[in-house]
Design a protein around this motif. Structure first.
Motif, PDB file in Angstrom:
ATOM      1  N   PRO A 162      -7.337  51.442  30.818  1.00 46.50           N
ATOM      2  CA  PRO A 162      -8.184  50.254  30.701  1.00 46.50           C
ATOM      3  C   PRO A 162      -9.318  50.258  31.721  1.00 46.50           C
ATOM      4  O   PRO A 162      -9.124  50.610  32.883  1.00 46.50           O
ATOM      5  CB  PRO A 162      -7.214  49.101  30.954  1.00 46.50           C
ATOM      6  N   ARG A 186     -11.129  45.777  36.232  1.00 42.67           N
ATOM      7  CA  ARG A 186     -10.521  46.411  35.069  1.00 42.67           C
ATOM      8  C   ARG A 186      -9.668  45.391  34.317  1.00 42.67           C
ATOM      9  O   ARG A 186      -9.007  44.545  34.910  1.00 42.67           O
ATOM     10  CB  ARG A 186      -9.649  47.587  35.493  1.00 42.67           C
ATOM     11  N   ALA A 187      -9.687  45.491  33.008  1.00 46.34           N
ATOM     12  CA  ALA A 187      -8.830  44.640  32.193  1.00 46.34           C
ATOM     13  C   ALA A 187      -7.388  45.103  32.309  1.00 46.34           C
ATOM     14  O   ALA A 187      -7.107  46.275  32.640  1.00 46.34           O
ATOM     15  CB  ALA A 187      -9.280  44.707  30.735  1.00 46.34           C
ATOM     16  N   THR A 188      -6.457  44.206  32.045  1.00 44.30           N
ATOM     17  CA  THR A 188      -5.066  44.620  31.940  1.00 44.30           C
ATOM     18  C   THR A 188      -4.891  45.430  30.668  1.00 44.30           C
ATOM     19  O   THR A 188      -5.739  45.395  29.757  1.00 44.30           O
ATOM     20  CB  THR A 188      -4.125  43.411  31.898  1.00 44.30           C
ATOM     21  N   HIS A 189      -3.790  46.132  30.585  1.00 42.28           N
ATOM     22  CA  HIS A 189      -3.516  46.924  29.389  1.00 42.28           C
ATOM     23  C   HIS A 189      -3.513  46.051  28.139  1.00 42.28           C
ATOM     24  O   HIS A 189      -4.142  46.377  27.115  1.00 42.28           O
ATOM     25  CB  HIS A 189      -2.174  47.642  29.546  1.00 42.28           C
ATOM     26  N   GLU A 190      -2.835  44.930  28.197  1.00 40.31           N
ATOM     27  CA  GLU A 190      -2.747  44.041  27.037  1.00 40.31           C
ATOM     28  C   GLU A 190      -4.111  43.483  26.657  1.00 40.31           C
ATOM     29  O   GLU A 190      -4.465  43.429  25.471  1.00 40.31           O
ATOM     30  CB  GLU A 190      -1.775  42.894  27.322  1.00 40.31           C
ATOM     31  N   GLU A 191      -4.888  43.069  27.666  1.00 37.70           N
ATOM     32  CA  GLU A 191      -6.224  42.535  27.398  1.00 37.70           C
ATOM     33  C   GLU A 191      -7.109  43.592  26.737  1.00 37.70           C
ATOM     34  O   GLU A 191      -7.833  43.299  25.780  1.00 37.70           O
ATOM     35  CB  GLU A 191      -6.881  42.074  28.703  1.00 37.70           C
ATOM     36  N   GLU A 489     -10.218  48.980  40.496  1.00 36.05           N
ATOM     37  CA  GLU A 489      -9.004  49.541  41.090  1.00 36.05           C
ATOM     38  C   GLU A 489      -8.804  50.968  40.596  1.00 36.05           C
ATOM     39  O   GLU A 489      -8.890  51.235  39.398  1.00 36.05           O
ATOM     40  CB  GLU A 489      -7.795  48.682  40.727  1.00 36.05           C
TER      41      GLU A 489
END
Length: 495
Positions: A162, A186-191, A489
């Motif tokens: 992501p 960074r977006a979360t995996h789900e997002e 990150e």
């Protein structure tokens, strides 16, 4: 109107935080946006021009194709590698699993995809401001822009996991737009996955089924990327659902002649679901073969042979049956310009030479130097069939439908057909599918993601005696981008 023009410039310049090199293209883009500013947004022609630019920025062709498909996604696998020429120093870190956090090739690709995303976002914001636009046309424009955006994110996801999702509110001020670009984490995996699914589903709803002109986004292309995304996520039920939509559309079929599929003469095929159209012209071309010709190969006078040598492992060549048509595009020997026969597969003692050459993108007779006109395929129907077979096996184990899907691909290649009784376990068919995908998709940049999905990428590198580490299933977020955005990150293992 003045605010719209200002916002247009800021949206296109939004890629600035991601561009720590390559200022020439950045400046050229800024100048382009000042073209006829008073009339640019009066009607849909200005939006169409922006959309064309977004397509152009998203195309992975020429050297971008070389870097993404081969350096990043095939040379660190059991299929191929590179030696020689000026490219060797750039290719070696990918082959040897010692890429650096500030690798310039990774950073360049990050920049390219975010340029495409910025262009797609500009289309989305500005098309929404046009009044009197036919709703069907508006939805089509929005669907194309969201397809370009999501497919660009997909390629980033394949390399880095992501990444930041850059979404521009329609009422954002230039200052707010700049802040979004500089500080988005960074977006979360789900997002991230949900965002891509929403874009692709919107695109599939409003795009046409017909590819016109070649390289334009279609309903099938959106479904194709959704299938690939769900395959990556191991969401097997969704793989079945979306792949069935592609099959039911009856828009695609396996091209009868595999050896001609990637030839300029085979481009009328109905197997390519999404491709980048190429021309034998600098900047619009496919330059794969200039890297694949072996030394002193009898090329045409209008072609070139680079010092950089794309080489295929002898062990991979030996995974093919003798009558398999796909093997015909792997050159094991040739007669050079002096009349000598040069062996590429094995030496006289039977030792592997690891010098087989893939001529998958068969040389274009109308090439202009390195530039050939073979279209570059991103998604094709054979991938959908084998992805569906994999999903069935993961959900139910070996079934006749699963075997039939694999046999459809193998029959086209004149390879022996499978029998259900030959694969009594899920694991045995899983291993066969991974090997079959290698034979079907070599030189197309799918091997790394396939090995990762099957949990064999790192061990494959170690078997070739490279110091592959578990965390190297992802590349590092380029250090240049982390320096530009303090909220980014780094991936695990690269701190």
């Amino acid at each position: 109107m003045i605010m719209s023009i200002v916002k247009l410039k800021y949206i296109l310049l939004l890629s600035l935080p991601f561009l720590t090199s390559g200022c020439k293209s950045f400046l050229e883009e800024a100048v382009y946006t000042e073209y006829d500013p008073n009339g640019f947004l009066k009607d849909e022609s200005g939006i169409d021009a922006l959309l064309t630019g977004a397509y152009a920025r998203s195309r992975i062709i020429a050297y971008d194709h070389r870097n993404y498909v081969y350096l990043m996604n095939e040379f660190n696998t059991d299929i191929a590698f590179e030696t020689g020429g000026g490219l060797e120093a750039d290719a070696a870190p990918f082959i040897q699993f010692n890429w650096a956090v500030n690798n310039s090739i990774l950073n360049s690709f990050w920049q390219k995809m975010y340029q495409a995303i910025a262009s797609a976002n500009s289309v989305l914001v500005l098309s929404g401001q046009l009044t009197g636009l036919d709703p069907d046309k508006s939805n089509r424009i929005q669907a194309e822009a969201r397809f370009i955006r999501a497919s660009s994110y997909y390629f980033l996801y394949n390399l880095f996991g992501p990444t930041p999702l850059i979404d521009i509110p329609s009422d954002a001020t230039p200052e707010e737009i700049e802040e979004i670009g500089k500080n988005t984490p960074r977006a979360t995996h789900e997002e991230f996955v949900s965002y891509l699914v929403a874009d692709f589903e919107f695109a599939a709803q409003y795009l046409p089924l017909e590819e016109n002109p070649i390289g334009r986004a279609t309903k099938g292309a959106a479904w194709g990327y959704l299938t690939k995304l769900y395959l990556k996520e191991k969401n097997w039920e969704k793989v079945l659902e979306v792949s069935q939509s592609i099959i039911d559309s009856k828009a695609y079929e396996l091209y009868a002649d595999y050896t001609n599929l990637f030839n300029v003469n085979g481009e009328t095929n109905r197997e390519f679901i999404f491709r980048a159209p190429c021309l034998p012209q600098s900047g619009y071309h496919n330059n794969y073969m200039a890297h694949a010709f072996p030394p002193n190969y009898p090329i045409l006078t209008n072609q070139v042979n680079f010092g950089a040598q794309f080489r295929t492992y002898s062990a991979f060549y030996k995974t093919f049956e003798a009558e398999d048509k796909r093997r015909e595009l792997l050159i094991r020997s040739y007669t050079d310009n002096t009349g000598n026969t040069i062996e590429l597969l094995e030496g006289g003692s039977g030792k592997a030479l690891d010098d087989v050459r893939s001529f998958k993108y068969w040389p274009d007779p109308n090439a202009v130097g390195e530039a050939m006109g073979n279209d570059i395929v991103y998604i094709r129907y054979a991938d959908i069939l084998l992805s569906r077979a994999e999903a069935i096996n993961e959900l139910s184990g070996p079934t006749q439908e699963c075997i039939d899907l694999i046999n459809a691909v193998r029959q086209r290649a004149n390879a022996s057909l499978l029998a259900l009784a030959d694969y009594p376990t899920q694991a045995s068919l899983r291993d066969f599918l991974l090997a079959e995908r290698g034979r079907e998709f070599y030189s197309e940049g799918l091997r790394r993601e396939d090995l990762i999905r099957h949990g064999k990428f790192i061990n494959s590198g170690r078997e070739r005696r490279y110091p592959a580490e578990d965390y190297q299933v992802l590349y590092p977020i380029p250090l240049q981008q982390i320096d530009a955005n303090p909220n980014l990150e780094q991936n695990e293992g690269y701190h």
